[in-house]
Design a protein around this motif. Structure first.
Motif, PDB file in Angstrom:
ATOM      1  N   THR A  51      -3.405   8.387  -0.055  1.00  0.00           N
ATOM      2  CA  THR A  51      -3.753   7.468   1.022  1.00  0.00           C
ATOM      3  C   THR A  51      -4.320   6.201   0.407  1.00  0.00           C
ATOM      4  N   THR A  52      -4.294   5.136   1.171  1.00  0.00           N
ATOM      5  CA  THR A  52      -4.912   3.894   0.739  1.00  0.00           C
ATOM      6  C   THR A  52      -5.544   3.240   1.956  1.00  0.00           C
ATOM      7  N   THR A  53      -6.618   2.523   1.737  1.00  0.00           N
ATOM      8  CA  THR A  53      -7.303   1.807   2.810  1.00  0.00           C
ATOM      9  C   THR A  53      -7.156   0.318   2.573  1.00  0.00           C
ATOM     10  N   LEU A  54      -6.750  -0.402   3.594  1.00  0.00           N
ATOM     11  CA  LEU A  54      -6.479  -1.823   3.441  1.00  0.00           C
ATOM     12  C   LEU A  54      -6.758  -2.547   4.744  1.00  0.00           C
ATOM     13  N   GLN A  55      -6.827  -3.870   4.643  1.00  0.00           N
ATOM     14  CA  GLN A  55      -6.971  -4.717   5.812  1.00  0.00           C
ATOM     15  C   GLN A  55      -5.577  -5.059   6.329  1.00  0.00           C
ATOM     16  N   LEU A  56      -5.346  -4.788   7.614  1.00  0.00           N
ATOM     17  CA  LEU A  56      -4.080  -5.138   8.257  1.00  0.00           C
ATOM     18  C   LEU A  56      -4.310  -6.316   9.193  1.00  0.00           C
ATOM     19  N   TYR A  57      -3.440  -7.320   9.085  1.00  0.00           N
ATOM     20  CA  TYR A  57      -3.570  -8.547   9.871  1.00  0.00           C
ATOM     21  C   TYR A  57      -2.429  -8.635  10.873  1.00  0.00           C
ATOM     22  N   ARG A  58      -2.729  -9.292  11.970  1.00  0.00           N
ATOM     23  CA  ARG A  58      -1.702  -9.468  12.996  1.00  0.00           C
ATOM     24  C   ARG A  58      -2.081 -10.647  13.884  1.00  0.00           C
ATOM     25  N   PHE A  59      -1.135 -11.600  14.093  1.00  0.00           N
ATOM     26  CA  PHE A  59      -1.391 -12.600  15.114  1.00  0.00           C
ATOM     27  C   PHE A  59      -0.543 -12.285  16.332  1.00  0.00           C
ATOM     28  N   THR A  60      -1.174 -12.395  17.496  1.00  0.00           N
ATOM     29  CA  THR A  60      -0.664 -11.750  18.692  1.00  0.00           C
ATOM     30  C   THR A  60      -1.064 -12.552  19.926  1.00  0.00           C
ATOM     31  N   PRO A  61      -0.322 -12.425  21.003  1.00  0.00           N
ATOM     32  CA  PRO A  61      -0.769 -13.063  22.245  1.00  0.00           C
ATOM     33  C   PRO A  61      -2.190 -12.638  22.612  1.00  0.00           C
ATOM     34  N   ALA A  62      -2.947 -13.558  23.202  1.00  0.00           N
ATOM     35  CA  ALA A  62      -4.342 -13.295  23.552  1.00  0.00           C
ATOM     36  C   ALA A  62      -4.476 -12.030  24.398  1.00  0.00           C
TER      37      ALA A  62
END
Length: 434
Positions: A51-62
């Motif tokens: 397993t690995t732990t990471l920051q996931l980013y997403r730009f999305t409608p408000a």
């Protein structure tokens, strides 16, 4: 060794998972039976329950805050996706019904980050997009996403999306990934992308047959007859014996002239030399007796084209990963990753406004010597310069769109994005909104 022990030993060997590599050694049948993985994140060995732990980013409608049933990226992946859509707000003002416009304008878009633990034994990538709400594909429901391996066309009830009606294992999806249809595919985290390249202008090999200016918006047309219809020419005294030099100078001249004064170009051969002519819309036709070597046209939209190509393909230059994470693979609060689930949110999300991120990135770009020099060369120094096509051209050059290497270090933009998410320090970061 007794016969019973031998039999037990052979059964153990048979039941051990087959280690499938990231190079396509894992067949769909083996994957679905749990013997191997399609790929692994950060070069971990498949089928070792890492397993690995990471920051996931997403730009999305408000106000769309869920992670399940959507796509996200690591730092490099989602930053390059965001920069690929730099001109989206301006383009959607011209073409509001385009699928990508659910992410515009940036003033109505949020940028979020989650801390997530995922299994590095990964499956096929699903492309998740909002479902359309009418048969004209001009509005969509951002609360309902459709995730598919072999298609990323819009869907709406009662209208054919053009997606395959019969799924075929081992085919290629829209992003080039191998497809595999079984319950395990929905339970694993899907992976798409490549490691960051960190290549610069001196190390990257590019297709030099098309100049940077042409690649931005004026790539040569295959059908030269299209340039003989409805345009008038203007000789701007660009003449070279070398075709590529003429093409480069011609495209630069057209981009510098702007959409209102140049709709395209054509290269004409005469007595061993090449000449550049800029094209403008008119009812008069171009003379058909000239030897047109090649030509290129801007968009045929009735309004000026801003931002050139919809997708600048920045990610192809910088690398980065994108993930699909369906609800079938999400861990409950009482589960750990690997115990019947493949991903778990540890904390987050933290949301900031995409317009604030954009302001940070534009300020960082604007402080570079390349951007300052490019804006002057493009005569792009008027007020509200960020709304002008010449500004987008300089940003495109800086971040490296459509196969051309960046002019700046991508680490500058990565650092800037991290600073934007420093919500505890509002003098540096953006204000947290959710």
């Amino acid at each position: 060794m007794s016969a019973l022990l031998c039999l037990r030993y052979l059964l153990i060997l048979f039941l051990l998972p087959v280690v499938g590599g990231v190079n396509g050694n894992c067949s769909c049948d083996e994957f679905c039976r749990g013997f191997c993985s399609f790929s692994s994140y950060q070069n971990t060995t498949p089928m070792t329950q890492n397993t690995t732990t990471l920051q996931l980013y997403r730009f999305t409608p408000a106000n769309i805050t869920q992670l399940e049933g959507t796509n996200s990226g690591d730092l490099a992946g989602d930053l390059s996706f965001f920069m690929s859509r730099r001109a989206l707000t301006a383009r959607c003002a011209v073409e509001p019904g385009n699928l990508r416009c659910f992410l515009a304008p940036f003033s109505k878009i949020w940028f979020g980050v989650w801390n997530v633990t995922i299994s590095t034994n990964m499956g096929p990538y699903y492309s998740c997009i909002p479902e359309y709400t009418n048969p004209n594909f001009t509005s969509w429901d951002v609360h309902r996403y459709s995730c598919n391996q072999d298609c990323n066309n819009p869907t709406t009830p009662g209208v054919s999306s053009g997606c395959p009606t019969v799924h075929k294992n081992g085919s290629s999806g829209p992003d080039g990934q191998k497809t595999c249809f079984c319950s395990r595919a929905q339970e694993t985290v899907g992976l798409y992308g490549k490691p960051p390249t960190n290549e610069d202008e001196t190390t990257r090999k590019v297709n030099t047959s098309i100049s940077r200016a042409c690649a931005y918006d004026l790539s040569p047309l295959k059908n030269k007859s299209q340039c003989n219809q409805g345009y008038v020419t203007k000789d701007i005294n660009i003449h070279f014996t070398n075709y590529n030099s003429t093409l480069e100078a011609c495209c630069n001249a057209c981009v510098a002239a702007g959409d209102l004064y140049c709709d395209g170009y054509q290269i004409i051969s005469h007595n061993g030399s090449y000449s550049c002519y800029l094209l403008s819309r008119s009812s008069a036709a171009i003379a058909k007796d000239v030897d047109v070597v090649t030509c290129g046209l801007r968009s045929t939209l009735p309004t000026p084209r801003i931002g050139a190509n919809w997708n600048w393909e920045v990610g192809h230059q910088t690398g980065g990963y994108w993930f699909s994470h369906l609800k079938q693979g999400k861990c409950t609060n009482n589960q750990n990753v690997g115990e019947g689930c493949s991903w778990k949110i540890n904390n987050g999300p933290v949301f900031i406004e995409a317009s604030c991120v954009l302001e940070h990135l534009d300020n960082a770009l604007g402080a570079t010597s390349f951007m300052k020099q490019c804006l002057v060369q493009m005569n792009c120094t008027a007020d509200v310069v960020q709304s002008k096509d010449c500004y987008y051209r300089c940003v495109w050059e800086a971040v490296g769109g459509n196969g051309y290497p960046p002019k700046i270090s991508f680490s500058l933009l990565e650092t800037t994005l991290l600073q934007a998410f420093d919500v505890q320090n509002t003098s540096v970061g953006c204000k947290q909104i959710a």
